[in-house]
Design a protein around this motif. Sequence first.
Motif, PDB file in Angstrom:
ATOM      1  N   TYR A  16       0.857  -1.314   0.050  1.00 53.37           N
ATOM      2  CA  TYR A  16       0.066  -0.115  -0.027  1.00 53.37           C
ATOM      3  C   TYR A  16       0.865   1.204   0.120  1.00 53.37           C
ATOM      4  N   TRP A  56      -1.788   8.383  -0.069  1.00 59.72           N
ATOM      5  CA  TRP A  56      -2.124   9.023  -1.216  1.00 59.72           C
ATOM      6  C   TRP A  56      -1.477  10.305  -1.526  1.00 59.72           C
ATOM      7  N   ALA A  57      -0.939  10.911  -0.569  1.00 58.15           N
ATOM      8  CA  ALA A  57      -0.102  12.093  -0.830  1.00 58.15           C
ATOM      9  C   ALA A  57       1.044  12.158  -0.011  1.00 58.15           C
ATOM     10  N   ASN A  77      -1.130  13.769   3.283  1.00 66.56           N
ATOM     11  CA  ASN A  77      -1.886  12.679   3.157  1.00 66.56           C
ATOM     12  C   ASN A  77      -2.950  12.613   4.157  1.00 66.56           C
ATOM     13  N   ALA A 136      -5.614  14.262   2.137  1.00 65.01           N
ATOM     14  CA  ALA A 136      -6.290  13.696   1.017  1.00 65.01           C
ATOM     15  C   ALA A 136      -7.353  12.363   1.856  1.00 65.01           C
ATOM     16  N   SER A 137      -6.588  11.877   2.640  1.00 67.24           N
ATOM     17  CA  SER A 137      -7.639  10.783   3.382  1.00 67.24           C
ATOM     18  C   SER A 137      -8.971  11.028   3.822  1.00 67.24           C
ATOM     19  N   LYS A 143     -10.616  10.529   0.637  1.00 74.03           N
ATOM     20  CA  LYS A 143     -10.293   9.231  -0.019  1.00 74.03           C
ATOM     21  C   LYS A 143     -11.113   7.967   0.763  1.00 74.03           C
ATOM     22  N   ASN A 197      -4.462   5.022   3.214  1.00 76.06           N
ATOM     23  CA  ASN A 197      -3.572   4.623   1.960  1.00 76.06           C
ATOM     24  C   ASN A 197      -4.475   4.047   0.893  1.00 76.06           C
ATOM     25  N   SER A 198      -3.802   4.116  -0.239  1.00 83.08           N
ATOM     26  CA  SER A 198      -4.305   3.249  -1.504  1.00 83.08           C
ATOM     27  C   SER A 198      -3.719   1.925  -1.558  1.00 83.08           C
ATOM     28  N   GLU A 256      -8.968   1.705   1.179  1.00 86.52           N
ATOM     29  CA  GLU A 256     -10.112   2.236   0.851  1.00 86.52           C
ATOM     30  C   GLU A 256     -10.912   1.189   0.597  1.00 86.52           C
TER      31      GLU A 256
END
Length: 307
Positions: free
Chosen positions: A78, A81-82, A87, A90-91, A94, A98-99, A160
């Motif tokens: 993983y 995101w940023a 991050n 961003a979360s 999202k 994490n992605s 996610e």
Amino acid sequence: MAIKRALCLSGGGSKGAYQIGAIQALLESGRTWTSVHGISVGALNATWIAMHRPEEQAAAFPGLKSIWDNVHSSRDIYKPWAPFYLNYIASMWKGSLNSGAPLRGIVSKFWDINRLRYSGVKMTVGCCSLTTSRYHSVDQTDDNFMEYVLASSHLPVIFEPLLIDGQLWVDGGIRHQIPILDALKEDPDEIDVIVTQPITNYEELKTPNSSIRSAIGVSLKGASIFSDQVYFEDCMDVLRLIKGEGKKHHVRVNFYVPKELPNKDSMNFDGETIQKVMMTGYLETREKIAADNEEQLARTAIPDSDE
């Protein structure tokens, strides 16, 4: 008649490496499985085994181990995101810290749904719907089966949720950690259950206050407490099955539980630690197999009291 044996794999993130060592030891002892059932990381490991007919499983196993051997850090599974503190911002949009794109890339490259559907091995995976709050067990005949396998490995907050058929799906481990009921539905003669952490009284564990001051830290700790309790209760269900209900179902249950792992953090995918965890699973399972064989020999050596 050939024995019907089920393999049941729990969740546990990077601790799923223990299952790799355990599976290797079991295959070396001559064991194979006609049905396989997994949740979370156990779903990923189980799917690989189920892609191969029982007589092919030992020969195919090095492919699964090679995938684990090539995991060197958490970035292979993983990624944020940023960068840095961005991050956290961003979360907010999202739905996770994490992605899971790196993990999805590995599964897309190596897992084969067609092999899975024609192997003759029954496979189920457990997921939880955030939309309905319900646990759902899916088998390989489902059109979206591989998406459900990935969803089962997506722990909330860390990964996610995945949108499948209009619902948001995540790790089945938030409802059940050990899919023993799915295994029992296949009416096996024997079930091998491999879990990924010791059975512990979690009420006695303490965490430094300094690690749970942020909102993220509190959320992760709360999720960990809930997950640990689900795991403990599922382990108790397996033990009750071994002690009593196993006789009712005419099934033998073999329970492979780590004594202690070098990896305390299930989201730490450090390559060196993963190798240690795999070796721990291998050695401990070989030890248990030897002990079980000795016990079986001792039983057969005892003369029948009626003679």
